[in-house]
Design an enzyme around this catalytic site. Structure first.
Site, PDB file in Angstrom:
ATOM      1  N   ASP A 176      62.220 127.382 -21.892  1.00  0.00           N
ATOM      2  CA  ASP A 176      61.477 127.137 -20.664  1.00  0.00           C
ATOM      3  C   ASP A 176      62.402 127.464 -19.493  1.00  0.00           C
ATOM      4  O   ASP A 176      63.399 126.761 -19.272  1.00  0.00           O
ATOM      5  CB  ASP A 176      61.025 125.680 -20.573  1.00  0.00           C
ATOM      6  CG  ASP A 176      60.090 125.416 -19.398  1.00  0.00           C
ATOM      7  OD1 ASP A 176      60.218 126.118 -18.367  1.00  0.00           O
ATOM      8  OD2 ASP A 176      59.251 124.506 -19.500  1.00  0.00           O
TER       9      ASP A 176
ATOM     10  N   THR B 232      52.494 126.366 -22.404  1.00  0.00           N
ATOM     11  CA  THR B 232      52.746 127.063 -21.143  1.00  0.00           C
ATOM     12  C   THR B 232      51.436 127.599 -20.593  1.00  0.00           C
ATOM     13  O   THR B 232      50.520 127.906 -21.371  1.00  0.00           O
ATOM     14  CB  THR B 232      53.751 128.216 -21.358  1.00  0.00           C
ATOM     15  OG1 THR B 232      54.011 128.871 -20.125  1.00  0.00           O
ATOM     16  CG2 THR B 232      53.218 129.235 -22.357  1.00  0.00           C
TER      17      THR B 232
ATOM     18  N   CYS C 149      47.884 125.090 -28.768  1.00  0.00           N
ATOM     19  CA  CYS C 149      46.846 124.260 -28.142  1.00  0.00           C
ATOM     20  C   CYS C 149      46.879 124.428 -26.627  1.00  0.00           C
ATOM     21  O   CYS C 149      46.377 123.571 -25.898  1.00  0.00           O
ATOM     22  CB  CYS C 149      47.046 122.793 -28.505  1.00  0.00           C
ATOM     23  SG  CYS C 149      46.868 122.435 -30.257  1.00  0.00           S
TER      24      CYS C 149
ATOM     25  N   ARG D  57      46.818 127.949 -24.307  1.00  0.00           N
ATOM     26  CA  ARG D  57      45.904 128.929 -23.739  1.00  0.00           C
ATOM     27  C   ARG D  57      45.791 130.124 -24.676  1.00  0.00           C
ATOM     28  O   ARG D  57      46.779 130.609 -25.217  1.00  0.00           O
ATOM     29  CB  ARG D  57      46.393 129.419 -22.354  1.00  0.00           C
ATOM     30  CG  ARG D  57      46.069 128.453 -21.229  1.00  0.00           C
ATOM     31  CD  ARG D  57      44.578 128.485 -20.905  1.00  0.00           C
ATOM     32  NE  ARG D  57      44.191 127.449 -19.969  1.00  0.00           N
ATOM     33  CZ  ARG D  57      43.668 126.274 -20.311  1.00  0.00           C
ATOM     34  NH1 ARG D  57      43.521 125.962 -21.575  1.00  0.00           N
ATOM     35  NH2 ARG D  57      43.297 125.403 -19.393  1.00  0.00           N
TER      36      ARG D  57
ATOM     37  N   GLU E 197      36.698 133.057 -25.446  1.00  0.00           N
ATOM     38  CA  GLU E 197      35.988 131.828 -25.804  1.00  0.00           C
ATOM     39  C   GLU E 197      34.618 131.795 -25.138  1.00  0.00           C
ATOM     40  O   GLU E 197      34.458 132.318 -24.034  1.00  0.00           O
ATOM     41  CB  GLU E 197      36.816 130.609 -25.394  1.00  0.00           C
ATOM     42  CG  GLU E 197      38.138 130.475 -26.156  1.00  0.00           C
ATOM     43  CD  GLU E 197      38.889 129.196 -25.806  1.00  0.00           C
ATOM     44  OE1 GLU E 197      38.367 128.395 -24.994  1.00  0.00           O
ATOM     45  OE2 GLU E 197      39.980 128.982 -26.332  1.00  0.00           O
TER      46      GLU E 197
ATOM     47  N   HIS F 272      38.809 124.462 -29.247  1.00  0.00           N
ATOM     48  CA  HIS F 272      39.364 124.023 -27.977  1.00  0.00           C
ATOM     49  C   HIS F 272      39.152 122.512 -27.781  1.00  0.00           C
ATOM     50  O   HIS F 272      38.548 122.054 -26.804  1.00  0.00           O
ATOM     51  CB  HIS F 272      38.737 124.792 -26.811  1.00  0.00           C
ATOM     52  CG  HIS F 272      39.647 124.884 -25.623  1.00  0.00           C
ATOM     53  ND1 HIS F 272      39.715 125.991 -24.822  1.00  0.00           N
ATOM     54  CD2 HIS F 272      40.540 124.001 -25.091  1.00  0.00           C
ATOM     55  CE1 HIS F 272      40.597 125.797 -23.844  1.00  0.00           C
ATOM     56  NE2 HIS F 272      41.103 124.592 -24.006  1.00  0.00           N
ATOM     57  N   LEU F 273      39.712 121.752 -28.726  1.00  0.00           N
ATOM     58  CA  LEU F 273      39.548 120.295 -28.733  1.00  0.00           C
ATOM     59  C   LEU F 273      40.722 119.549 -28.113  1.00  0.00           C
ATOM     60  O   LEU F 273      40.743 118.323 -28.126  1.00  0.00           O
ATOM     61  CB  LEU F 273      39.375 119.806 -30.185  1.00  0.00           C
ATOM     62  CG  LEU F 273      38.156 120.321 -30.954  1.00  0.00           C
ATOM     63  CD1 LEU F 273      38.162 119.748 -32.358  1.00  0.00           C
ATOM     64  CD2 LEU F 273      36.869 119.960 -30.233  1.00  0.00           C
TER      65      LEU F 273
ATOM     66  N   ALA G 159      41.704 118.572 -25.282  1.00  0.00           N
ATOM     67  CA  ALA G 159      41.443 117.510 -24.311  1.00  0.00           C
ATOM     68  C   ALA G 159      40.223 116.679 -24.698  1.00  0.00           C
ATOM     69  O   ALA G 159      39.759 115.866 -23.910  1.00  0.00           O
ATOM     70  CB  ALA G 159      41.229 118.104 -22.931  1.00  0.00           C
TER      71      ALA G 159
END
Length: 528
Positions: free
Chosen positions: A170, A202, A229, A231, A260, A278-279, A281
């Site tokens: 990072d 990221t 998880c 992007r 998506e 895309h779970l 959140a």
């Protein structure tokens, strides 16, 4: 009363928060882009999740829009550059679903290590293939984080609890923060070579798009397992499919995809692949948290001027706003004065603070100066789009903080670079918090920066003030206040005049003032 549109499904408590804070709110979900364009001009705020696409066309129609709030982290569905040029604040809620997303990444790592989805499907088909699903332990394995920000740091904490070794790539991770987290900061190549598991945390930017491409995957340890998880687009999906099929990558767990909703994808069906829709959140706690947070942030901005988690302007809490308000008023006035006097000559600007001003967050003060300065070039400028307008014009913007306290307990100085050198204006706050100009281009003055004014440079000689008063009086221009200062200590040099007047002076009157003997420069100023 500010009016807000909630255009995506959101916890009902969000609407209650808007109303409790003095905002009118409409909840209209599932609109087509054409339907949204028809009504968006009626709203000051727009609250969205991921379904609403805030495109340049929508923003063009949003004539009254002041803020867009994204209930969640990702803002891929919002055109931030266009919003910024339109002066619209864009906010997100980066912390509302951090734990939920981090936990999903850990769950995906466990699923990969023990092949849980495949074992579940096989068992429910009655096969009992116990020897087929040989897993690996997480203990003592090396986890490589690509991104060690809010979510990445939570994943690191959980992984350390599992007795894993954690390394991270990072560019923004400081050595001190790495030590605090108990992880090792490494280069991307080092991470690829050493990690048994790689997880991505990221945002998707031009720099991170395809960060795990064919070349990067080839550098990874054979048998590596990859979790994303964050992007879609961070991983080259075609390259990942090839690496899975060759066995170089032992497994991959994906919650996000380049396109998506991913109802079709070349990766589907590849051995060693685990997918979820895309779970990251998607927990009841996270959905409530982000809805409440975005409503609180947007209402705070619309009603009190507080700016929290903004992506295109400095943050300014509701507690900070009252204290910074007079400074921002002063900064805007100084920027407006410099812009009107110097116009297209501006090449760069330096904003200096000293005394009490040096103890404050300087970013909002700088944005306020630029919003005043850029009014010379655009009639629709504010603190959001001013820095972008300055950048477009190639202006060099610098901030300087002085610990010293000079003649004034607090001072803001705006120095503008031109072909003719550097010229500066400076101001302070009087005891009542009222902004006051105290210096203009080397001349000491004391003046308010309000309403309509005249700036005059003249030879310092007897009779000039009388001739000026006569000229303005004959034109029926009433002088409110009169501020005079000498550029040179000795008589006979240049003097500067700032006059507040009751109404704007028309061009014929300015021409007559220019004809007064001794006048060198005349500018009509306006501080709205």
């Amino acid at each position: 009363m500010p009016k807000v549109l909630i255009s995506d499904k959101m916890n009902p408590k969000a609407a209650d928060i808007f109303r409790d804070n003095g905002c009118e709110v409409d909840v209209i979900t599932g609109q087509t882009p054409e339907e949204l364009k028809e009504i968006i001009g009626n709203y000051d705020g727009l609250a969205v999740r991921s379904a609403t696409k805030v495109t340049p066309e929508i923003l063009e129609a949003a004539t009254n829009l002041k803020v867009i709030g994204r209930a969640g982290i990702g803002v891929d569905n919002i055109d931030i550059p266009t919003a910024s040029t339109k002066g619209v604040v864009v906010m997100n809620t980066p912390f509302g679903n951090s734990i939920t997303t981090a936990e999903h990444a850990i769950a995906m790592m466990f699923a990969l290590a023990r092949q849980l989805p495949q074992a579940d499907a096989s068992t429910q088909e009655g096969k009992w293939e116990k020897s087929k699903f040989m897993g690996v332990e997480l203990t003592s394995k090396t986890l490589g984080l690509i991104g060690a920000g809010n979510i990445g740091s939570i994943v690191a904490e959980r992984a350390l609890g599992l007795k894993m070794k954690v390394i991270a790539y990072d560019p923004f991770l400081t050595p001190e923060r790495a030590v605090e987290l108990g992880i090792e900061k490494v280069t991307l190549d080092e991470l690829l070579e050493r990690a048994d598991f790689i997880t991505l945390h990221t945002p998707l930017t031009d720099q991170t798009r395809g960060i795990l491409n064919a070349e990067a995957l080839a550098k990874t340890k054979k048998g590596v397992r990859i979790i994303n998880c964050a992007r879609g687009g961070l991983i080259d999906e075609a390259a990942l499919k090839e690496a899975l099929e060759s066995g170089h990558v032992a497994g991959a767990a994906l919650d996000v995809f380049a396109e998506e909703p991913a109802k079709e994808n070349p990766l589907f069906g590849t051995e060693g692949l685990i997918c979820t829709p895309h779970l990251g959140a998607s927990t009841s706690e996270a959905q409530v948290n982000v809805a409440l947070q975005v409503a609180e942030q947007m209402a705070d901005y619309l009603v009190k001027g507080g700016v929290t988690n903004a992506l295109n302007m400095p943050s300014l809490s509701a507690e900070q706003a009252p204290k910074l308000k007079p400074y921002m008023e002063l900064a805007t006035g100084l920027g407006t004065l410099a812009g009107q006097l110097l116009g297209d000559k501006v090449q760069g600007v330096s904003i200096e603070v000293e005394g009490a001003a040096a103890e404050l967050d300087q970013k909002p003060i700088t944005a306020a100066v630029l919003s005043g300065l850029m009014r010379a070039y655009s009639s629709t400028v504010n603190m959001v789009n001013a820095p972008f307008l300055a950048k477009d014009r190639g202006l060099d913007v610098r901030e300087v903080r002085h610990d010293r306290e000079g003649d004034y307990h607090t001072l803001v100085r705006v120095s503008v670079t031109t072909d003719e050198g550097v010229k500066s204006v400076a101001g302070t706050l009087f005891g009542n918090g009222r902004p006051r100009l105290v210096e203009i281009f080397g001349v000491t003055v004391e003046a308010d920066l309000t309403g309509d004014m005249l700036y005059i440079v003249n030879r310092d000689e007897p009779g000039f003030i009388g001739r000026l008063g006569t000229t303005l009086g004959e034109a029926n221009v009433n002088i409110g206040t009169f501020h005079l200062g000498r550029r040179d200590a000795a008589p006979g040099g240049d003097a500067a005049l700032l006059l507040s007047i009751d109404n704007r002076v028309e061009e014929p009157v300015l021409w007559n003032v220019c004809q007064i003997p001794g006048v060198k420069e005349v500018k009509a100023l306006s501080f709205g």
